[in-house]
Design a protein around this motif. Structure first.
Motif, mmCIF file in Angstrom:
data_model
loop_
_atom_site.group_PDB
_atom_site.id
_atom_site.type_symbol
_atom_site.label_atom_id
_atom_site.label_comp_id
_atom_site.label_asym_id
_atom_site.label_seq_id
_atom_site.Cartn_x
_atom_site.Cartn_y
_atom_site.Cartn_z
ATOM 1 N N TYR A 252 0.831 -1.209 0.000
ATOM 2 C CA TYR A 252 0.000 0.000 0.000
ATOM 3 C C TYR A 252 0.868 1.263 0.000
ATOM 4 C CZ TYR A 252 -3.162 3.545 1.995
ATOM 5 O OH TYR A 252 -3.890 4.688 2.246
ATOM 6 N N GLU A 253 1.874 1.279 0.843
ATOM 7 C CA GLU A 253 2.727 2.473 0.897
ATOM 8 C C GLU A 253 3.530 2.628 -0.392
ATOM 9 O OE1 GLU A 253 4.816 3.165 4.541
ATOM 10 O OE2 GLU A 253 3.086 2.620 5.784
ATOM 11 N N LYS A 254 3.869 1.504 -1.027
ATOM 12 C CA LYS A 254 4.550 1.595 -2.332
ATOM 13 C C LYS A 254 3.594 2.157 -3.383
ATOM 14 C CE LYS A 254 7.140 -1.011 -5.796
ATOM 15 N NZ LYS A 254 6.384 -0.356 -6.904
ATOM 16 N N LEU A 255 2.347 1.693 -3.371
ATOM 17 C CA LEU A 255 1.350 2.201 -4.311
ATOM 18 C C LEU A 255 1.173 3.710 -4.138
ATOM 19 C CD1 LEU A 255 -2.148 0.639 -5.033
ATOM 20 C CD2 LEU A 255 -1.904 3.063 -4.594
ATOM 21 N N CYS A 256 1.085 4.154 -2.895
ATOM 22 C CA CYS A 256 0.924 5.590 -2.626
ATOM 23 C C CYS A 256 2.133 6.377 -3.122
ATOM 24 C CB CYS A 256 0.710 5.832 -1.131
ATOM 25 S SG CYS A 256 -0.847 5.150 -0.500
ATOM 26 N N ALA A 257 3.333 5.804 -2.936
ATOM 27 C CA ALA A 257 4.543 6.464 -3.428
ATOM 28 C C ALA A 257 4.514 6.564 -4.951
ATOM 29 C CB ALA A 257 5.776 5.699 -2.963
ATOM 30 N N ASP A 258 4.031 5.493 -5.603
ATOM 31 C CA ASP A 258 3.918 5.517 -7.067
ATOM 32 C C ASP A 258 2.946 6.607 -7.525
ATOM 33 O OD1 ASP A 258 5.654 3.391 -7.177
ATOM 34 O OD2 ASP A 258 4.094 1.869 -7.468
ATOM 35 N N LEU A 259 1.897 6.824 -6.730
ATOM 36 C CA LEU A 259 0.910 7.848 -7.060
ATOM 37 C C LEU A 259 1.406 9.251 -6.721
ATOM 38 C CD1 LEU A 259 -2.378 6.181 -5.694
ATOM 39 C CD2 LEU A 259 -1.702 6.398 -8.097
ATOM 40 N N GLY A 260 2.458 9.325 -5.887
ATOM 41 C CA GLY A 260 2.929 10.607 -5.400
ATOM 42 C C GLY A 260 1.943 11.236 -4.427
ATOM 43 N N ALA A 261 1.232 10.372 -3.666
ATOM 44 C CA ALA A 261 0.199 10.847 -2.747
ATOM 45 C C ALA A 261 0.480 10.342 -1.345
ATOM 46 C CB ALA A 261 -1.176 10.375 -3.205
ATOM 47 N N ASP A 262 0.061 11.107 -0.360
ATOM 48 C CA ASP A 262 0.226 10.710 1.035
ATOM 49 C C ASP A 262 -0.704 9.543 1.350
ATOM 50 O OD1 ASP A 262 -0.798 11.144 4.077
ATOM 51 O OD2 ASP A 262 1.295 11.738 3.864
ATOM 52 N N LEU A 301 -9.404 8.653 -7.226
ATOM 53 C CA LEU A 301 -8.677 7.410 -7.493
ATOM 54 C C LEU A 301 -9.249 6.756 -8.743
ATOM 55 C CD1 LEU A 301 -8.608 6.015 -3.822
ATOM 56 C CD2 LEU A 301 -6.912 7.466 -4.970
ATOM 57 N N ASP A 302 -8.372 6.484 -9.733
ATOM 58 C CA ASP A 302 -8.866 5.891 -10.975
ATOM 59 C C ASP A 302 -9.137 4.398 -10.792
ATOM 60 O OD1 ASP A 302 -6.374 4.573 -11.142
ATOM 61 O OD2 ASP A 302 -5.538 6.121 -12.435
ATOM 62 N N GLU A 303 -9.721 3.802 -11.817
ATOM 63 C CA GLU A 303 -10.142 2.395 -11.731
ATOM 64 C C GLU A 303 -8.956 1.469 -11.481
ATOM 65 O OE1 GLU A 303 -13.291 -0.125 -11.379
ATOM 66 O OE2 GLU A 303 -13.375 2.023 -11.835
ATOM 67 N N GLU A 304 -7.838 1.765 -12.107
ATOM 68 C CA GLU A 304 -6.656 0.927 -11.906
ATOM 69 C C GLU A 304 -6.199 0.970 -10.456
ATOM 70 O OE1 GLU A 304 -1.977 0.546 -13.387
ATOM 71 O OE2 GLU A 304 -3.310 2.034 -14.292
ATOM 72 N N THR A 305 -6.179 2.158 -9.871
ATOM 73 C CA THR A 305 -5.767 2.283 -8.466
ATOM 74 C C THR A 305 -6.747 1.568 -7.555
ATOM 75 O OG1 THR A 305 -4.700 4.409 -8.901
ATOM 76 C CG2 THR A 305 -5.282 3.919 -6.610
ATOM 77 N N LEU A 306 -8.044 1.715 -7.809
ATOM 78 C CA LEU A 306 -9.052 1.038 -6.990
ATOM 79 C C LEU A 306 -8.893 -0.476 -7.089
ATOM 80 C CD1 LEU A 306 -12.157 3.263 -7.823
ATOM 81 C CD2 LEU A 306 -10.888 3.190 -5.660
ATOM 82 N N ASN A 307 -8.584 -0.972 -8.259
ATOM 83 C CA ASN A 307 -8.377 -2.418 -8.427
ATOM 84 C C ASN A 307 -7.128 -2.879 -7.678
ATOM 85 O OD1 ASN A 307 -10.657 -2.712 -10.018
ATOM 86 N ND2 ASN A 307 -9.547 -2.431 -11.949
ATOM 87 N N ARG A 308 -6.073 -2.080 -7.722
ATOM 88 C CA ARG A 308 -4.853 -2.434 -6.986
ATOM 89 C C ARG A 308 -5.113 -2.455 -5.485
ATOM 90 N NH1 ARG A 308 0.015 1.268 -9.037
ATOM 91 N NH2 ARG A 308 1.148 -0.010 -7.496
ATOM 92 N N LEU A 309 -5.933 -1.524 -5.015
ATOM 93 C CA LEU A 309 -6.274 -1.499 -3.589
ATOM 94 C C LEU A 309 -7.104 -2.723 -3.212
ATOM 95 C CD1 LEU A 309 -7.065 2.299 -3.180
ATOM 96 C CD2 LEU A 309 -5.159 1.053 -2.134
#
Length: 328
Positions: A252-262, A301-309
């Protein structure tokens, strides 16, 4: 600020609700007043508390603290949609807890006195009381609404069948019944998707998720532990859950880093994106945390991000409401 309706009512509330659990306790009096003022200035008009909050000092402290804020004037009380709660024991006396008619009415009077106000906008049952008949509960709530001391009634920590039972009993009395439900809901804890949220949507009940970041678990806990800045997230619910979810939290924290979001903003944005959710209850301890919550309002959050979550934190069973979540 874009406002939304509180469930099926005509009452307009902000899409985040300012929880007060930390005010005057984990945050100083000065910073707590600044959080309240800034939130109101930025359009957050929905404030939530409970009669027992502030127990670290004494039960009722947080309501008293809110009373001190309202007393500063400037339309603070008039602009605020104020919610508090009843159920938990306020003393060792046998009738100073639960949802008896006696306790509901006495608790309301005590909350009004502590907060220095004439009315409560949302009077919430903090937990279901299986010993209290719904006719007794609704009779007490009807009395308070008729007296103008309570505008709406909400629930918290109810099961789906509790909401259904309560609403059907209220309907028989031609009473509005429950207009909101506060449930723990976040990426880690998704049980309410099975029956609570579907019941709320069916009855027009607003969903107000509490602990949307699971006590700090979803706020960047691994980074904070690494750099020594973890406070709340290093204890309680977050600390207990970390070991069982460490792999998911790492991803999750890696995904957030990829998004550039807290991470805190991503976790809050996810909750706000869920069907049926009206306003998550945030509990900032600082102005920075409040600003982060406000930024989450703008994060889509786009569909890809929601699916990753969903991959990191899978819904229960097949996902969605029951019985399809566990059956065909």
């Amino acid at each position: 600020m874009h406002y939304t309706y509180l469930g099926r009512t005509a009452l307009k509330v902000s899409p985040v609700c300012l929880g007060t659990l930390n005010l005057g306790v984990r945050a100083s009096d000065q910073e707590s007043h600044a959080i309240l003022d800034t939130a109101l200035d930025r359009g957050i008009n929905f404030v939530d508390t409970a009669n027992q909050y502030g127990w670290q000092k004494h039960k009722g402290f947080t309501e008293e603290f809110l009373g001190s804020w309202f007393a500063r004037g400037g339309g603070r009380r008039e602009k605020t949609v104020l919610g508090t709660k009843v159920f938990n024991p306020m003393s060792d006396w046998p009738n100073d807890s639960g949802l008896s008619a006696r306790h509901i009415i006495a608790s309301c009077e005590d909350s009004l006195r502590r907060m220095g106000t004439d009315w409560i906008d949302l009077f919430q049952m903090h937990h279901v009381d299986l010993h209290a008949p719904w006719d007794e509960v609704w009779q007490a709530m009807e009395t308070l609404t008729q007296q103008g001391k309570v505008r709406y009634v909400g629930s918290s920590n109810f099961a789906g069948w509790h909401i259904s039972e309560a609403q059907e009993a209220a309907a028989r009395r031609h009473f509005l019944g429950i207009v909101s439900e506060q449930s723990v809901y976040n990426l880690v804890t998704r049980h309410v998707e099975l029956e609570v949220i579907p019941a709320c949507r069916r009855y027009g009940v607003a969903v107000l998720p509490w602990s949307p970041l699971h006590g700090g678990l979803l706020s960047g806990i691994l980074r904070k532990l690494s750099d020594g800045t973890a406070m709340k997230s290093s204890q309680g619910r977050a600390a207990q859950a970390l070991e069982g979810h460490r792999e998911a939290i790492t991803g999750y924290e890696k995904l957030c880093a990829d998004l550039g979001a807290d991470p805190a903003e991503v976790g809050l944005a996810w909750v706000m994106s869920r069907p049926g959710v009206t306003a998550p209850v945030i509990g900032p301890r600082s102005l920075d945390q409040l600003e982060g919550a406000l930024r989450a309002l703008e994060l889509e959050l786009d569909e890809e991000t929601l699916n990753r979550l969903d991959t990191l934190f899978p819904p229960i069973g097949n996902g969605g409401p029951g019985p399809e979540a566990w059956a065909w």
